[in-house]
Enzyme design. Structure first.
Site, mmCIF file in Angstrom:
data_model
loop_
_atom_site.group_PDB
_atom_site.id
_atom_site.type_symbol
_atom_site.label_atom_id
_atom_site.label_comp_id
_atom_site.label_asym_id
_atom_site.label_seq_id
_atom_site.Cartn_x
_atom_site.Cartn_y
_atom_site.Cartn_z
ATOM 1 N N HIS A 1 17.970 -16.591 18.500
ATOM 2 C CA HIS A 1 17.097 -17.764 18.415
ATOM 3 C C HIS A 1 17.087 -18.490 19.756
ATOM 4 O O HIS A 1 18.115 -18.554 20.446
ATOM 5 C CB HIS A 1 17.501 -18.688 17.264
ATOM 6 C CG HIS A 1 18.915 -19.173 17.267
ATOM 7 N ND1 HIS A 1 19.332 -20.265 17.995
ATOM 8 C CD2 HIS A 1 20.024 -18.738 16.611
ATOM 9 C CE1 HIS A 1 20.621 -20.487 17.775
ATOM 10 N NE2 HIS A 1 21.067 -19.571 16.951
ATOM 11 N N ASP B 1 16.289 -21.670 20.185
ATOM 12 C CA ASP B 1 16.541 -23.112 20.070
ATOM 13 C C ASP B 1 18.051 -23.355 20.043
ATOM 14 O O ASP B 1 18.844 -22.418 19.922
ATOM 15 C CB ASP B 1 15.895 -23.681 18.794
ATOM 16 C CG ASP B 1 16.429 -23.042 17.513
ATOM 17 O OD1 ASP B 1 16.745 -21.838 17.533
ATOM 18 O OD2 ASP B 1 16.530 -23.743 16.486
ATOM 19 N N GLU C 1 15.618 -21.823 14.374
ATOM 20 C CA GLU C 1 16.678 -21.250 13.530
ATOM 21 C C GLU C 1 17.628 -22.335 13.056
ATOM 22 O O GLU C 1 18.153 -22.272 11.946
ATOM 23 C CB GLU C 1 17.458 -20.179 14.311
ATOM 24 C CG GLU C 1 18.448 -19.380 13.472
ATOM 25 C CD GLU C 1 19.831 -20.004 13.352
ATOM 26 O OE1 GLU C 1 20.601 -19.553 12.490
ATOM 27 O OE2 GLU C 1 20.148 -20.954 14.107
ATOM 28 N N GLU C 2 17.873 -23.315 13.925
ATOM 29 C CA GLU C 2 18.898 -24.316 13.611
ATOM 30 C C GLU C 2 18.448 -25.331 12.564
ATOM 31 O O GLU C 2 19.262 -26.120 12.087
ATOM 32 C CB GLU C 2 19.328 -25.055 14.885
ATOM 33 C CG GLU C 2 20.006 -24.158 15.933
ATOM 34 C CD GLU C 2 21.412 -23.715 15.530
ATOM 35 O OE1 GLU C 2 21.848 -24.032 14.412
ATOM 36 O OE2 GLU C 2 22.068 -23.037 16.345
#
Ligand code: ZN
Length: 388
Positions: A79, A81, A143-144
């Protein structure tokens, strides 16, 4: 070979671009600049690059960069981010890669921009004429927080490959299973009245006592029914995390709200569990005069399980010398599984370092990661023989 920057400079450049995901709109940023930089490097290295913007969110995108073509193939995924950082608690600037004590400090070093640079480092030295199966580098958005990037991949039904490695921080030990999670708010509405006469009201706090009884009984049932000894906590968990109700001891409590999280094992479906949770509570509150409403605080991440006998699992077990494990944190793995990939979580960082001030990646992890990924790429994409 194209003139891409050296590995450390690529890591430095990725760390320098803020790409924070947060439920707090003041902190929330896009990842597009990270995606564009990766796309430039991979385009220079001969990959065909496809930037997939998230619907209605131009600052957020996934990158699918492909070398070679045909069926089979390997995805290396990360990811693009990061989580927010704790202002004032870092000794180093989170966006300036700082090399000290044999460590690389910076936001996203462990979790997990450095892995993307490592994947580019491996990919840049692969010639498409050598490939018998495609090599795909995948970078995702959000993703986070919402997993919106991974969900968009599933919606677009891309990419396709036989195997995938997601470079989340596992200390270079392979992981093939994790639990899922979802979070739910349960709101009960009764009505108030003077405490001296219970018949004047309908006490939501007392009703919640019944709801909690229902939840704890359901938890016992789930924990008796589902068990997997590969997990440190071998049963599904259900946590009562937050409750608020009422305002005054001499008033009948008119409303009460409870927040819970539930972490299922592989094989337990989140939508079914959420449906059953709501059914059981509605049944408990039937004929009580209490109005019950539900809200998804977090839609959830499914649990993930890749079979122990999958070829990619066996291969990375042999290359790392570690048996594949089960972990407690969630990943984009279940979405890649939905796309048909046998997926292993395997990356150079340590989960203890993730989401912490002064996040770092040990320098000593870089070379073994490049070696490992090179061997996997050779085995899966180049040698064209059976994996094992
Ligand atoms: Zn991560």
């Amino acid at each position: 070979m194209p003139t891409l920057p050296p590995l450390l400079d690529m890591i430095r450049a990725l760390i320098a671009i803020p790409s924070i995901s947060s439920a707090n709109p003041e902190l929330n940023q896009g990842n597009r600049a990270v995606i564009d930089l990766l796309a430039n490097w991979l385009g220079d290295a001969g990959f065909s690059v496809d930037i997939m913007s998230l619907p209605g969110k131009p600052a957020r995108a996934n990158l699918i960069a492909t070398l070679g073509s045909g069926p089979g193939g390997l995805v290396l995924s990360g990811h693009a981010d990061t989580v927010p950082y704790d202002e004032g608690q870092w000794r180093h600037d989170p966006f300036t890669l700082t090399e000290q004590d044999q460590r690389l400090y910076g936001l996203g070093t462990s979790d997990m921009k450095a892995f993307l640079a490592l994947a580019v480092e491996v990919g840049r030295h692969v010639r498409d004429t050598d490939l018998k199966e495609p090599l795909i580098l995948l970078a995702t958005a959000d993703e986070e927080t919402s997993m919106a990037g991974a969900r968009a991949l599933v919606a677009h039904d891309a990419p396709h490959a036989r195997h995938a490695i997601i470079g989340e921080p596992t200390g270079l030990r392979p992981v093939r299973m994790h639990k899922g999670v979802f979070m739910e708010a349960i709101h009960l509405q009764g009505h108030s009245g003077h405490s001296s006469d219970p018949s004047l009201g309908n006490n939501a706090l007392e009703a919640m006592h019944e709801v909690i009884g229902t939840l704890l009984a359901w938890r016992r049932e789930l924990q008796a029914k589902y068990r997997d000894p590969l997990f440190a906590i071998p049963v599904p968990t259900l946590n009562l995390g937050h409750i608020h109700g009422g305002d005054s001891p001499n008033r009948i409590c008119p409303e009460c709200e409870l927040h819970i999280d539930l972490r299922p094992l592989p094989g337990m479906d989140i939508d079914e569990l959420r449906g059953e949770l709501r059914d059981r509570i509605r049944k408990t509150m039937q004929d009580t005069g209490i109005k019950t409403t539900f809200g998804a605080l977090f839609d959830g991440i499914p649990a993930m399980s890749t079979p122990a006998e999958a070829a990619i699992v066996r291969l990375v077990e042999r290359l790392t010398g570690h048996a594949a494990e089960a972990v407690a944190f969630g990943t984009e793995g279940p979405y890649l599984r939905q796309l048909g990939m046998d997926t292993v979580i395997l990356g150079p960082g340590d989960i203890d370092q993730a989401h912490q001030p002064d996040e770092y990646l040990a320098l000593a992890r870089l070379e073994p990661t490049v070696d490992l990924l090179r061997q996997v790429v050779n085995k899966v994409c180049i040698s064209g023989r059976r994996l094992l």
